[in-house]
Design an enzyme around this catalytic site. Sequence first.
Site, PDB file in Angstrom:
ATOM      1  CB  CYS A 143      17.942  -5.195   1.394  1.00  0.00           C
ATOM      2  SG  CYS A 143      16.597  -6.327   0.976  1.00  0.00           S
ATOM      3  NE  ARG A 157      18.079   0.446   3.855  1.00  0.00           N
ATOM      4  CZ  ARG A 157      18.221   1.217   2.765  1.00  0.00           C
ATOM      5  NH1 ARG A 157      18.899   2.337   2.889  1.00  0.00           N
ATOM      6  NH2 ARG A 157      17.718   0.891   1.611  1.00  0.00           N
ATOM      7  CD1 TRP A 177      10.957  -5.203   2.875  1.00  0.00           C
ATOM      8  CD2 TRP A 177      11.057  -4.972   5.097  1.00  0.00           C
ATOM      9  NE1 TRP A 177       9.691  -4.931   3.324  1.00  0.00           N
ATOM     10  CE2 TRP A 177       9.720  -4.780   4.683  1.00  0.00           C
ATOM     11  CE3 TRP A 177      11.340  -4.864   6.443  1.00  0.00           C
ATOM     12  CZ2 TRP A 177       8.679  -4.498   5.565  1.00  0.00           C
ATOM     13  CZ3 TRP A 177      10.320  -4.561   7.332  1.00  0.00           C
ATOM     14  CH2 TRP A 177       8.998  -4.396   6.888  1.00  0.00           C
ATOM     15  CG  ASN A 196      17.611  -2.856  -1.827  1.00  0.00           C
ATOM     16  OD1 ASN A 196      16.548  -3.397  -1.567  1.00  0.00           O
ATOM     17  ND2 ASN A 196      17.790  -1.554  -1.720  1.00  0.00           N
ATOM     18  N   GLY A 197      16.162  -5.179  -4.011  1.00  0.00           N
ATOM     19  CA  GLY A 197      15.249  -4.970  -5.141  1.00  0.00           C
ATOM     20  C   GLY A 197      14.515  -6.256  -5.483  1.00  0.00           C
ATOM     21  CD  GLU A 247      -4.892   7.548   5.955  1.00  0.00           C
ATOM     22  OE1 GLU A 247      -5.695   6.897   6.664  1.00  0.00           O
ATOM     23  OE2 GLU A 247      -3.677   7.579   6.185  1.00  0.00           O
ATOM     24  CE  LYS A 270      -0.988   8.730   7.541  1.00  0.00           C
ATOM     25  NZ  LYS A 270      -1.910   7.773   8.120  1.00  0.00           N
ATOM     26  CD  GLU A 313      -1.682   8.248  12.183  1.00  0.00           C
ATOM     27  OE1 GLU A 313      -1.308   7.320  12.901  1.00  0.00           O
ATOM     28  OE2 GLU A 313      -1.941   8.093  10.981  1.00  0.00           O
ATOM     29  CG  HIS A 366     -28.217  14.414   6.552  1.00  0.00           C
ATOM     30  ND1 HIS A 366     -29.573  14.521   6.343  1.00  0.00           N
ATOM     31  CD2 HIS A 366     -27.681  14.128   5.342  1.00  0.00           C
ATOM     32  CE1 HIS A 366     -29.856  14.287   5.071  1.00  0.00           C
ATOM     33  NE2 HIS A 366     -28.719  14.043   4.433  1.00  0.00           N
ATOM     34  CE  LYS A 391       4.649   1.583  10.399  1.00  0.00           C
ATOM     35  NZ  LYS A 391       3.876   2.615   9.678  1.00  0.00           N
TER      36      LYS A 391
END
Length: 625
Positions: free
Chosen positions: A2, A27, A75, A101-102, A494, A498, A501, A517, A620
Amino acid sequence: MCGIVGYVGPQDARDVVLEGLRRLEYRGYDSAGIAVLADGALSTAKKAGKLANLEKVLADRPLPAATTGIGHTRWATHGGPSDANAHPHVSADGSVAVIHNGIIENFAPLRAECEATGIEFASETDTEVAAHLLAAAYREAPEGETRLADAMRAVCRRLEGAFTLVATHVDAPDTLVAARRSSPLVVGIGETDDGAAEYFLGSDVAAFIGHTRNALELGQDQVVEIDRARGVTVTDFHGAPVEPTAYTVDWDAAAAEKGGYDWFMLKEIAEQPQAIADTLLGRLGPNGELALDEVRLSDQELRDVDKIFVVACGTAYHAGLIAKYAIEHWTRIPVEVEVASEFRYRDPVLDRSTLVIVISQSGETMDTLMALRHAKDQKARVLAICNANGSTIPRESDAVLYTYAGPEIAVASTKGFLTQVVACYLVGLFLAQVRGMKFEDEVAAVVDDLRALPDAVASVLAEMEPVRGLARSLAGEDRMLFLGRHVGFPVALEGALKLKELAYIHAEGFAAGELKHGPIAVIDQGTPVVVVVPSPRSRESVHGKVVSNIQEVRARGARTIVIAEEGDDDVVPYADHLIRVPRTPTLLAPVVTTVPLQVLACEIADSRGLDVDQPRNLAKSVTVE
Ligand code: AGP
């Protein structure tokens, strides 16, 4: 995470706080609110949605002019995005407003304690507990200038978890008090043009950088009191004075939003240890047992599961591939991992004994949402692993396990991915525990290994300088291969994603055993090949086979980039570039081996002069099929 803003000084607190909240919008958040102290009263306004919604409320019903105020962008973690759950939260007697926040890990028993005194809660949040406790502690604290700070210290001594709290009290109109544990808080010290002192609080310096660059860094378990007349006082939670570290912010506003990093992605990579710790918080019992009370599927329903599908897209799909190894190993339940956009079109066999786990950072990916709906139509039970509280996918699922990575701004998912993997481990362990497939001590042993992951990731992050140099040397490449076996195979996928993209380089990840193969035909002189090497302790000498694979590609001219465990000397003769990761249990290794690949892709893209945070053609959250 937050956004937090506080102000005490001669300016109009309404303007200063709202400006600070605007600077913190980057944020990511889902509601916002403000409280000011004026004429002996506390006035608040808060609204779900974007800041514009709050500003509309304020235009209709302006708050009074004030010189002390706090503001918050939320958030959501405990309690979805709503007006009631937005901060500030006010105590039942109307004397205290608090923003947070937390995660207050022990909020449930504290809430019960407050309710037992007759307090009726107005929200689902953990934060509201702090407002009621602070009001009570203030009433019990001795009269005097430090009464609010004494109340804050008393409350903080009772809280468990990670938190930044900022509080006001109607009896202390020129004072703000704040506290921090494992959650960011900075103090700004300014001076108006006519020489009057003014003080700021922020979750990061972006909140006040427009007013002052003079900041104080607060340490762990500290309380700060800012008062117009007495200035700044810092103590520990027991009242012992502490000397904060003063520093000058040399970032511009844009850099401040990124915490001084060039890219949000780099900031979010660096946040991964905390994101993992926050995702584990409150879910590992003191004796190692798991407590996933928010899963909301009964133990019997979980015992009835005889098949699991993990369905997701992109990076989240790779998390699902890793989950398969862990869940099958721990529970012996067959697991299929499916790309969401394919899942419903292949008419999968689903019934009430099927558990479908959908993984989504944003909670809004249409392919995954449509797969979820198909699974529910087929009477399967759906568990969501998601980072966005209250988003569509968890709302439509039977149960949810949130990750607490905080807002992920960069399009390329990093902390979102690692926390998805950790959440998958938690689900697998919980299933094994509920189904009696693992004894308590066995669960506790893995729980200990999970607790060690934040430090393991931090140790990898501390050694990334060689990877940055390697990235610069690879910036001109037009293709790269990524190999891995066992849980290293999804990590290879992955790593390739990365690079694609972020740096727009054609990259392919595949199972190292598949090399002979076909794919080995593309290797020629200088082809960069990244190899994710499993632990030497992995079963059936998977490790030995990968070392052979490295020799095979090197013999054909490949430039080998090897990710291997500390102490693994077998790989040394065949690694043109060797990146070490700490020794980690086999199934948990992806949490550390992925990190160098994130940094490599990010730095290659940066070396190529590309926009790391907003790569071309990508969004996103892909909310179309
Ligand atoms: C990750 O780096 C990509 N941006 C993308 O593959 C992403 O993981 C995928 O679109 C799924 O998004 P979600 O987790 O929000 O559902």
